[in-house]
Scaffold this active site. Structure first.
Site, mmCIF file in Angstrom:
data_model
loop_
_atom_site.group_PDB
_atom_site.id
_atom_site.type_symbol
_atom_site.label_atom_id
_atom_site.label_comp_id
_atom_site.label_asym_id
_atom_site.label_seq_id
_atom_site.Cartn_x
_atom_site.Cartn_y
_atom_site.Cartn_z
ATOM 1 C CE LYS A 1 -1.893 3.004 2.180
ATOM 2 N NZ LYS A 1 -1.605 4.481 2.215
ATOM 3 N N GLY B 1 5.445 3.459 10.720
ATOM 4 C CA GLY B 1 4.758 4.715 10.684
ATOM 5 C C GLY B 1 4.075 5.221 12.101
ATOM 6 C CB SER B 2 1.835 7.388 13.447
ATOM 7 O OG SER B 2 0.686 6.635 12.886
ATOM 8 N NE ARG B 3 1.607 4.274 21.824
ATOM 9 C CZ ARG B 3 2.050 4.299 22.978
ATOM 10 N NH1 ARG B 3 3.016 5.020 23.225
ATOM 11 N NH2 ARG B 3 1.641 3.521 23.739
ATOM 12 N N GLY C 1 -1.488 4.766 13.727
ATOM 13 C CA GLY C 1 -1.757 3.597 12.493
ATOM 14 C C GLY C 1 -1.262 2.416 12.691
ATOM 15 N N GLY C 2 -0.013 2.166 13.301
ATOM 16 C CA GLY C 2 0.173 0.809 13.491
ATOM 17 C C GLY C 2 -0.783 0.165 14.421
ATOM 18 C CD GLU D 1 10.946 -0.343 12.765
ATOM 19 O OE1 GLU D 1 11.446 -1.033 11.873
ATOM 20 O OE2 GLU D 1 11.254 0.689 13.350
ATOM 21 C CB CYS E 1 12.303 5.369 13.694
ATOM 22 S SG CYS E 1 13.288 4.566 12.416
ATOM 23 C CD GLU F 1 8.166 9.230 17.681
ATOM 24 O OE1 GLU F 1 7.104 8.595 17.431
ATOM 25 O OE2 GLU F 1 9.110 8.954 16.850
HETATM 26 P P1 NAP Z 1 1.441 6.958 9.472
HETATM 27 O O1 NAP Z 1 0.396 8.084 9.451
HETATM 28 O O2 NAP Z 1 1.016 6.009 10.499
HETATM 29 O O3 NAP Z 1 1.402 6.495 8.050
HETATM 30 C C1 NAP Z 1 1.991 5.267 7.473
HETATM 31 C C2 NAP Z 1 1.289 4.575 6.562
HETATM 32 O O4 NAP Z 1 0.124 3.697 7.216
HETATM 33 C C3 NAP Z 1 0.774 5.276 5.612
HETATM 34 O O5 NAP Z 1 0.672 4.488 4.415
HETATM 35 C C4 NAP Z 1 -0.700 5.735 6.006
HETATM 36 O O6 NAP Z 1 -1.590 5.900 5.047
HETATM 37 C C5 NAP Z 1 -1.296 4.355 6.613
HETATM 38 N N1 NAP Z 1 -1.910 4.502 7.876
HETATM 39 C C6 NAP Z 1 -1.780 5.087 8.939
HETATM 40 N N2 NAP Z 1 -2.914 5.155 9.794
HETATM 41 C C7 NAP Z 1 -3.869 4.279 8.852
HETATM 42 C C8 NAP Z 1 -4.941 3.660 9.500
HETATM 43 N N3 NAP Z 1 -5.772 4.120 10.522
HETATM 44 N N4 NAP Z 1 -5.585 2.766 8.607
HETATM 45 C C9 NAP Z 1 -5.049 2.362 7.414
HETATM 46 N N5 NAP Z 1 -3.731 2.965 6.975
HETATM 47 C C10 NAP Z 1 -3.189 3.827 7.735
HETATM 48 O O7 NAP Z 1 3.004 7.381 9.704
HETATM 49 P P2 NAP Z 1 3.807 8.559 8.901
HETATM 50 O O8 NAP Z 1 2.731 9.842 8.645
HETATM 51 O O9 NAP Z 1 4.480 7.958 7.738
HETATM 52 O O10 NAP Z 1 4.872 8.883 9.727
HETATM 53 C C11 NAP Z 1 5.012 9.785 10.711
HETATM 54 C C12 NAP Z 1 5.197 8.760 12.100
HETATM 55 O O11 NAP Z 1 5.523 7.774 12.025
HETATM 56 C C13 NAP Z 1 5.936 9.640 13.184
HETATM 57 O O12 NAP Z 1 4.811 9.690 14.251
HETATM 58 C C14 NAP Z 1 6.974 8.704 13.669
HETATM 59 O O13 NAP Z 1 7.212 8.472 14.791
HETATM 60 C C15 NAP Z 1 6.521 7.326 13.194
HETATM 61 N N6 NAP Z 1 7.693 6.511 12.406
HETATM 62 C C16 NAP Z 1 8.336 5.749 12.990
HETATM 63 C C17 NAP Z 1 9.513 4.895 12.546
HETATM 64 C C18 NAP Z 1 9.892 3.756 13.144
HETATM 65 O O14 NAP Z 1 10.688 2.879 12.638
HETATM 66 N N7 NAP Z 1 9.628 3.644 14.444
HETATM 67 C C19 NAP Z 1 9.529 5.441 11.427
HETATM 68 C C20 NAP Z 1 9.366 6.248 10.573
HETATM 69 C C21 NAP Z 1 7.916 7.053 11.401
HETATM 70 P P3 NAP Z 1 -1.610 7.190 4.408
HETATM 71 O O15 NAP Z 1 -0.413 7.282 3.160
HETATM 72 O O16 NAP Z 1 -3.015 7.203 3.510
HETATM 73 O O17 NAP Z 1 -1.579 8.319 5.101
#
Ligand code: NAP
Length: 530
Positions: free
Chosen positions: A184, A241-243, A245-246, A265, A302, A392
């Site tokens: 995705k 990604g985000s907590r 989302g995960g 993650e 991260c 975070e």
């Molecule tokens: P994100 O908003 O969680 O998005 C990650 C992916 O998941 C995107 O493809 C997003 O779709 C999808 N997604 C998110 N929420 C969803 C839901 N409820 N249902 C279905 N799909 C969903 O994270 P981000 O904006 O990429 O990154 C920012 C955050 O990620 C920061 O808070 C950071 O802390 C964290 N992060 C952590 C790490 C790590 O390794 N731990 C690495 C990078 C980032 P869309 O594209 O449509 O939004």
């Protein structure tokens, strides 16, 4: 290679009709062409059906075939040339040198898994030979190998648009294991995703693999991603990604009739412990390294050092001043998306307005979506009292917690959630203090560093990029390094099967010359009897 805005479903390119969205120029906020069509339920249905159809053939391809496939993906990515770097720079605001390095890392990861496949240890072949004369009962013949888990859904990260995205570590390790992958695409870099997706599609074709080995879906909202995780044909999910989302995807996977693992993650503040000897001896140098690590990539790592723990004394105050000076001159850099920038601004404001938090320094201001670095300090008491201070702030912001003594510092570490990394700065005289902390550090983090910072994650065999929740959803695994393949494998035991019905890895005579564990003892092909 032209960017079309189409999803890639097996060998086809399909224009999604479920809404549309554009990539955004991270620096200016302007819309980038073309529009990306959101995949429909029937697009997802087709991708899942193809993945399911490809699975049995793909998982039984010889490891050498998959090794060549991974290397071909790398070659195809390189052959896109500068168009990939330029589109990625526009979509993410990340500089050229960083993205060229990340592209090399992505290709390096693919090659690493090619090596894992050729080495063969991932099969974990084990044979407990029959003992027909054992008393009082004869022993059966038992043989075990790892097999691919099934089609995998991958959600790439925004902050590593190449190395943690369409052809990133999750995809490389799942394909290596023999699992078809449906990605995705991340909404923050759709053009980059299509270019890399087409490189994988071309590699599938070139290696004459079943078309369902790879698909790439664009989602104009969240519904296709969620339906993908809910799809009964998907057997595991990789996410960075985000907590929020995960956790949302974990809930969907757990609510399925057949729940499946989500390897997510998510969130980590990566504590840095400054022990008194190190702080006294070289606090200024550590402060400069800290500021460089904190501001690297606009703090969007991260493993970014979001928390510093130290005993409050003159050495710590000198460290704070030196870090403040270094940060005040740190230039602002563009964040990945306007949304991530807005969240960063909110997070910094929350800290700045907190009654028990002191603002020590701000970096240089910049363009409309640039992150201005920020350094704050608080007391251990205040940090304990308000869990919001442990959240975070994604970007170049960090909080120093001034502790009364080492016992209080240890208590702070114990109170933290799971982390990807924890770094300890120590001198020779700090070793006893560090030894006392180690059991806690092992319980809290996936990687423990001495005299360094967690940014810069080596891709190798001994790397753990993981950790207890919320750093990841499964504390036993890593998403970086060769062990990442284990997430997409499962063991199968074969009892008393005739030799000709056994998989090659477990047959008598060891036709693949694999290292196998015979009665628990590793045998590197020298025992020809089994
Ligand atoms: P994100 O908003 O969680 O998005 C990650 C992916 O998941 C995107 O493809 C997003 O779709 C999808 N997604 C998110 N929420 C969803 C839901 N409820 N249902 C279905 N799909 C969903 O994270 P981000 O904006 O990429 O990154 C920012 C955050 O990620 C920061 O808070 C950071 O802390 C964290 N992060 C952590 C790490 C790590 O390794 N731990 C690495 C990078 C980032 P869309 O594209 O449509 O939004």
């Amino acid at each position: 290679m032209t960017i079309t805005g189409q999803s890639l479903i097996g060998a086809m390119s399909v224009r999604g009709t479920h809404g549309a969205f554009h990539g955004i120029n991270a620096r200016t906020g302007e819309t980038l062409e073309p529009a990306f069509g959101g995949a429909t339920q029937s697009d997802l249905e087709r991708a899942s059906a193809l993945a399911e159809a490809a699975f049995d053939t793909f998982r039984e391809t010889p490891p050498e075939t998959r090794a060549v496939f991974l290397e071909t993906i790398g070659e195809q990515i390189m052959s896109i040339g500068d168009a990939l770097i330029e589109r990625c720079m526009a979509e993410t605001g990340l500089p050229r040198a960083r993205l060229e390095g990340e592209r090399a890392r992505t290709v390096g990861q693919l090659r690493l898994f090619a090596g894992v496949l050729r080495n063969g240890d991932f099969v974990d072949a084990r044979i407990d030979p029959a003992q027909p004369d054992r008393k009082p009962m004869p022993r059966v013949d038992l043989r075990l190998r790892n097999v691919a888990i099934g089609p995998v859904a991958v959600f790439g990260a925004s902050n590593f648009p190449l190395a943690f995205s369409v052809a990133g570590g999750d995809t490389a390790s799942a394909l290596a294991a023999g699992c078809p992958v449906i990605v995705k695409a991340h909404g923050a870099h759709p053009g980059t995703s299509e270019l890399v997706g087409r490189a994988i599609q071309q590699a599938v074709r070139q290696c004459a693999l079943p078309e369902g080995v790879f698909s790439l879906l664009f989602d104009s909202g969240l519904s296709i991603g969620q339906a993908l995780v809910a799809d009964a044909r998907i057997k595991a999910v990789g996410f960075t990604g985000s907590r929020a989302g995960g956790v949302a995807l974990m809930k969907i996977a757990n609510a399925r009739e057949e729940p499946v693992p989500v390897y997510a993650e998510m969130s980590s503040i990566n504590p840095v412990v400054l022990l008194p000897g190190a702080l006294g001896a070289r606090g200024t140098a550590i402060a400069q390294q800290f500021a460089a690590s904190l501001t690297l990539g606009a703090g969007q790592f991260c493993t970014n050092p979001g928390l510093v723990l130290a005993v409050d004394d003159e050495s710590l105050r000198a460290f704070e001043r030196a870090a403040g000076v270094a940060l005040a001159s740190a230039g602002a850099s563009t964040m990945l998306t306007p949304g991530i920038h807005a969240n960063y601004v909110k997070g910094v404001e929350r800290l700045a307005e907190h009654a028990d938090v002191e603002q020590l320094a701000r970096g240089q201001a910049g363009g409309p979506f640039d992150a201005q670095a920020a350094l704050f300090a608080t007391t251990a008491q205040a940090f304990s009292a308000d869990s919001a201070l442990r959240e975070e702030v994604f970007g170049p912001a960090s909080l120093i917690v001034r502790c009364r003594d080492l016992d209080e510092l240890h208590g702070m570490l114990k109170s933290l959630e799971g982390q990807l990394t924890v770094a300890v700065h120590l001198d020779h005289d700090d070793r006893a203090a560090c030894r006392a902390l180690l059991p806690t550090l092992e319980r809290k983090a996936g990687r423990i560093l001495a005299n360094g910072f967690g940014t810069g994650v080596e891709v190798g065999h001994a790397m753990v990029h993981g950790g207890p929740f919320p750093a990841t959803s499964d504390t036993r695994t890593t998403s970086v390094g060769s062990r990442a393949i284990e997430r997409f494998l499962r063991p199968v035991s074969y009892q008393d099967l005739p030799d000709e019905l056994l998989p090659q890895e477990l047959r008598d005579g060891n036709p693949l010359v694999l290292a196998r564990r015979i009665d628990g003892v590793m045998n590197r092909g020298e025992n020809k009897n089994i």
